[in-house]
Design a protein around this motif. Sequence first.
Motif, PDB file in Angstrom:
ATOM      1  N   VAL A 290      12.522  51.071  36.170  1.00 34.99           N
ATOM      2  CA  VAL A 290      12.737  52.287  36.269  1.00 34.99           C
ATOM      3  C   VAL A 290      14.269  52.634  35.926  1.00 34.99           C
ATOM      4  CG1 VAL A 290      12.842  54.601  37.291  1.00 34.99           C
ATOM      5  CG2 VAL A 290      11.103  52.800  37.684  1.00 34.99           C
ATOM      6  N   PRO A 291      14.796  53.215  34.956  1.00 30.66           N
ATOM      7  CA  PRO A 291      16.098  53.629  34.456  1.00 30.66           C
ATOM      8  C   PRO A 291      16.662  54.542  35.531  1.00 30.66           C
ATOM      9  CG  PRO A 291      15.018  54.319  32.820  1.00 30.66           C
ATOM     10  CD  PRO A 291      13.985  53.655  33.588  1.00 30.66           C
ATOM     11  N   THR A 292      17.936  54.695  35.637  1.00 29.93           N
ATOM     12  CA  THR A 292      18.735  55.668  36.757  1.00 29.93           C
ATOM     13  C   THR A 292      18.497  57.072  35.874  1.00 29.93           C
ATOM     14  OG1 THR A 292      20.728  55.227  35.350  1.00 29.93           O
ATOM     15  CG2 THR A 292      20.403  53.901  37.388  1.00 29.93           C
ATOM     16  N   ARG A 293      18.774  58.114  36.680  1.00 32.55           N
ATOM     17  CA  ARG A 293      18.445  59.362  36.022  1.00 32.55           C
ATOM     18  C   ARG A 293      19.863  59.659  34.827  1.00 32.55           C
ATOM     19  NH1 ARG A 293      13.910  61.082  37.401  1.00 32.55           N
ATOM     20  NH2 ARG A 293      13.519  61.042  39.790  1.00 32.55           N
ATOM     21  N   SER A 294      20.729  59.292  34.877  1.00 28.78           N
ATOM     22  CA  SER A 294      21.771  59.221  33.751  1.00 28.78           C
ATOM     23  C   SER A 294      21.315  58.775  32.386  1.00 28.78           C
ATOM     24  CB  SER A 294      23.316  58.753  33.983  1.00 28.78           C
ATOM     25  OG  SER A 294      23.224  57.549  34.532  1.00 28.78           O
ATOM     26  N   GLU A 295      20.647  57.557  32.789  1.00 31.48           N
ATOM     27  CA  GLU A 295      20.111  56.524  31.769  1.00 31.48           C
ATOM     28  C   GLU A 295      19.003  57.389  31.113  1.00 31.48           C
ATOM     29  OE1 GLU A 295      21.069  51.918  32.913  1.00 31.48           O
ATOM     30  OE2 GLU A 295      19.262  53.045  33.716  1.00 31.48           O
ATOM     31  N   GLN A 296      18.147  57.935  31.788  1.00 33.45           N
ATOM     32  CA  GLN A 296      16.865  58.657  31.285  1.00 33.45           C
ATOM     33  C   GLN A 296      17.380  60.060  30.570  1.00 33.45           C
ATOM     34  OE1 GLN A 296      13.515  59.329  33.855  1.00 33.45           O
ATOM     35  NE2 GLN A 296      14.413  57.858  35.546  1.00 33.45           N
TER      36      GLN A 296
END
Length: 365
Positions: A347-353
Amino acid sequence: MNPLTSEVRKKHRAPLRSSVRPAQAFGRLWERLKIGIVLFWLLAAWALSQSASAMTSPGVGLDTIPAARATFGPLLTPAQLHAVLPQVRVVDIREDDGGSSTYAAGHISGALWAPYSSWRGPADDPGQLLAVADYTALLRRLGIDSRTRVVLVADGGSPSDFGAPARVYWTLKWLGVSHLAILNGGMLAWTRAGLGVTRQAAQVTPSAFVPRLDSSILASRKQVAQAVHDPRGVLLLDARPAAFYLGKAKAPAALEPGTLPGALNFDNARWFPRGSGELPPMAVLKRIAAGLPQPEGVEPIVSFCNTGHWAATNWFVLSQLLHVPNVRLYPGSMVDWSRADEPMVHVPTRSEQLWAQLRQIWQAH
């Protein structure tokens, strides 16, 4: 036998044969001939009666016809389907094409229309199973019971398209329909084979179908959760492209990208080396299967994807064609799992998403 003893016996028998008078020999020959003629006519009469009985019996079905039995399911070529058309129920699952009905424009003779969407869950959870009562009503309308031989027909244009008949096949098998097949290559293969279509809608008598659920091919969310928390002996097989498995892409209805903890990846498109919606010969499938993740002591296999669509292809090839035992499908897959706030990996981080979403918007324009 000793050859010398044999020669002695021949010499001793020779005078005996020569002493038999010609009239007696002819009489014995004639008696044998008459017995043979009687037996021949008795056998011929029995064969004719059996043939007439088979032709006039109203109960003759596909399973009593050797040629049909040899060519039915789980995967049919256009020629094989054409040969057994009068004895099978063809279900056309193609969707409407931008407001115009693909079924009305031309379909296989006798086919009934039940688009893929009629087998699927709501937009926010497409892989969710419908209520058993809804499936029962659908099968009754199609005139299908547990003994009906059903052939599923889709467009057949791409590997992803194969997931539609595979998922409906799995659904029918779960409901208790035993005799199932998919037209390999779908309508595209049918028309390329030069086989005709009709615009006349078929009519059937509704059935009295009673479902008998086969839980051995279903993996519920609860069962998947047990496998995640205790993965020993269970292979969680992600059928999606690598970008989904690695959390770089997600289905619109999923809350987050990522995959099940402990899952291994086998993209369903690998079964289609030519990039079409037609599965290759069995020998090729076996070679492709050699590339499957194969941890020792693993059984069962739980196939999943975003909404149980791509995963149905992996389930179909492994269980129905390659006869791998104990393969199950998680119908809700990652959309269902992510909405239940279950643990996930990759699961990517929020910023990555956020950056991923911006890239998708930029590429779309």
